[in-house]
Write a protein that holds these residues in place. Sequence first.
Motif, PDB file in Angstrom:
ATOM      1  N   GLU A  14      -0.844 126.812  46.808  1.00 33.14           N
ATOM      2  CA  GLU A  14      -1.258 125.691  45.972  1.00 33.14           C
ATOM      3  C   GLU A  14      -1.432 124.416  46.794  1.00 33.14           C
ATOM      4  OE1 GLU A  14      -2.341 123.504  42.633  1.00 33.14           O
ATOM      5  OE2 GLU A  14      -2.105 125.683  42.834  1.00 33.14           O
ATOM      6  N   VAL A  15      -0.506 124.156  47.705  1.00 30.43           N
ATOM      7  CA  VAL A  15      -0.576 122.920  48.497  1.00 30.43           C
ATOM      8  C   VAL A  15      -1.691 122.981  49.530  1.00 30.43           C
ATOM      9  CG1 VAL A  15       0.655 121.489  50.189  1.00 30.43           C
ATOM     10  CG2 VAL A  15       1.845 122.309  48.146  1.00 30.43           C
ATOM     11  N   LEU A  70       8.547 123.126  48.402  1.00 34.11           N
ATOM     12  CA  LEU A  70       7.457 122.213  48.061  1.00 34.11           C
ATOM     13  C   LEU A  70       7.627 120.886  48.782  1.00 34.11           C
ATOM     14  CD1 LEU A  70       4.959 121.440  46.437  1.00 34.11           C
ATOM     15  CD2 LEU A  70       6.441 120.997  44.469  1.00 34.11           C
ATOM     16  N   CYS A 106       6.368 121.377  52.267  1.00 36.97           N
ATOM     17  CA  CYS A 106       4.906 121.453  52.324  1.00 36.97           C
ATOM     18  C   CYS A 106       4.284 120.063  52.194  1.00 36.97           C
ATOM     19  CB  CYS A 106       4.390 122.379  51.230  1.00 36.97           C
ATOM     20  SG  CYS A 106       4.752 124.139  51.514  1.00 36.97           S
ATOM     21  N   LEU A 107       4.797 119.244  51.293  1.00 37.88           N
ATOM     22  CA  LEU A 107       4.284 117.883  51.159  1.00 37.88           C
ATOM     23  C   LEU A 107       4.593 117.059  52.407  1.00 37.88           C
ATOM     24  CD1 LEU A 107       5.152 117.136  47.420  1.00 37.88           C
ATOM     25  CD2 LEU A 107       2.878 117.423  48.420  1.00 37.88           C
ATOM     26  N   VAL A 114       1.912 117.859  54.880  1.00 37.82           N
ATOM     27  CA  VAL A 114       0.683 117.125  54.551  1.00 37.82           C
ATOM     28  C   VAL A 114       0.807 115.667  54.991  1.00 37.82           C
ATOM     29  CG1 VAL A 114      -0.783 116.319  52.657  1.00 37.82           C
ATOM     30  CG2 VAL A 114       0.091 118.667  52.643  1.00 37.82           C
ATOM     31  N   ALA A 143      -0.559 112.513  50.968  1.00 34.00           N
ATOM     32  CA  ALA A 143       0.599 113.230  50.436  1.00 34.00           C
ATOM     33  C   ALA A 143       1.036 112.642  49.093  1.00 34.00           C
ATOM     34  CB  ALA A 143       1.747 113.200  51.430  1.00 34.00           C
ATOM     35  N   LEU A 147      -1.428 113.729  46.449  1.00 37.19           N
ATOM     36  CA  LEU A 147      -1.228 115.142  46.143  1.00 37.19           C
ATOM     37  C   LEU A 147       0.010 115.334  45.270  1.00 37.19           C
ATOM     38  CD1 LEU A 147      -1.883 118.106  46.388  1.00 37.19           C
ATOM     39  CD2 LEU A 147      -0.768 118.132  48.634  1.00 37.19           C
ATOM     40  N   GLY A 148       1.090 114.607  45.588  1.00 35.64           N
ATOM     41  CA  GLY A 148       2.293 114.684  44.765  1.00 35.64           C
ATOM     42  C   GLY A 148       2.013 114.287  43.324  1.00 35.64           C
ATOM     43  N   LEU A 179       0.154 117.074  41.625  1.00 38.18           N
ATOM     44  CA  LEU A 179       1.018 118.206  41.314  1.00 38.18           C
ATOM     45  C   LEU A 179       2.149 117.837  40.359  1.00 38.18           C
ATOM     46  CD1 LEU A 179       1.329 119.814  44.877  1.00 38.18           C
ATOM     47  CD2 LEU A 179      -0.191 120.494  43.012  1.00 38.18           C
TER      48      LEU A 179
END
Length: 313
Positions: free
Chosen positions: A22-23, A162, A165-166, A169, A178, A181-182, A185
């Motif tokens: 997903e990320v 997660l 992963c962030l 990024v 980032a 994106l956070g 999500l």
Amino acid sequence: MPRLVLVLHEHAMLYEVAIAAEVFGVDRSDLSPTGDWYEVVVACPERSPRHWLPQLPAIDVSEIGDADLIVVPSTDSPGDEIDPALATALREAHASGARIAALCTGSFVLAEAGLLDDRVATTHWMHADDLARRYPRVKVRADVLYVDEGDILTSAGKTAALDLCLHLVRRDLGAAVANDLGRRLVVPPHRHGGQAQFVSPPPSPGGSGLARTAEWARARLDQPLTVVDLARHAGLSSRQLARRMHAEFGAAPLTWLHQQRLARAQELLERTGSSIDQIAASCGMGSAATLRRRFRDALGVTPSEYRATFRLG
């Protein structure tokens, strides 16, 4: 674009695979000022669940050497021997300059390949003792969300994957990407790795000889309890109480009491709108300043930060 290889090993667990897919595996180049995103492929050792990610191109595990970043998801068989071809490929890729990130019990895969020797690493707190026992050269930290050693990164369990992963990024594409994106999500865009894993102290065993005293104390956390008070209620000397509590609860009396006060504070922050001063009084911590200090010492965040992340409703 950074070339990322997601290792779909045969014991991979779907949750962490899905997080990484997903990320990194969804084209989010609209978030990047340069229009860059990750070029993601999956590496498929023998018997890997390739069907989980049919939309992503696949390569043989022997072809991972040109990756910029390799992500190894969790394993449902921590400590088992891994595919020798995978271990060799991971070592060679790392020697060629690839960064390697393990999610949750994926740390066991890196440890089995020898990539965590003499390094600091973490994993899910439930498996941390096992990781340290099986691989004594690994410097295991069970009290953090993730560890970034530059070329090797490891995360704690589940949602901490997660977070890692962030974090990647953020490292690769910047804080603004980032953060965006956070928000997309619907998760906190950044929890630093040194923050503690949010692990509540284990409840007192139901059949414990001290269960009645434990419940008595938990009903009076707003009062200034002492070790002598606990010992008197249990009908023991202070020294006997210390031995019994260590044997039954795994903690000294004052440590156990502090754990219960902290757990009560966490519950009130999650479930009520009470002020920090009110919660401090309800937990027997005296003042908001004491609560903030103990919260930061134990969890690495302030009570307000904890509430912002975990408030229910």
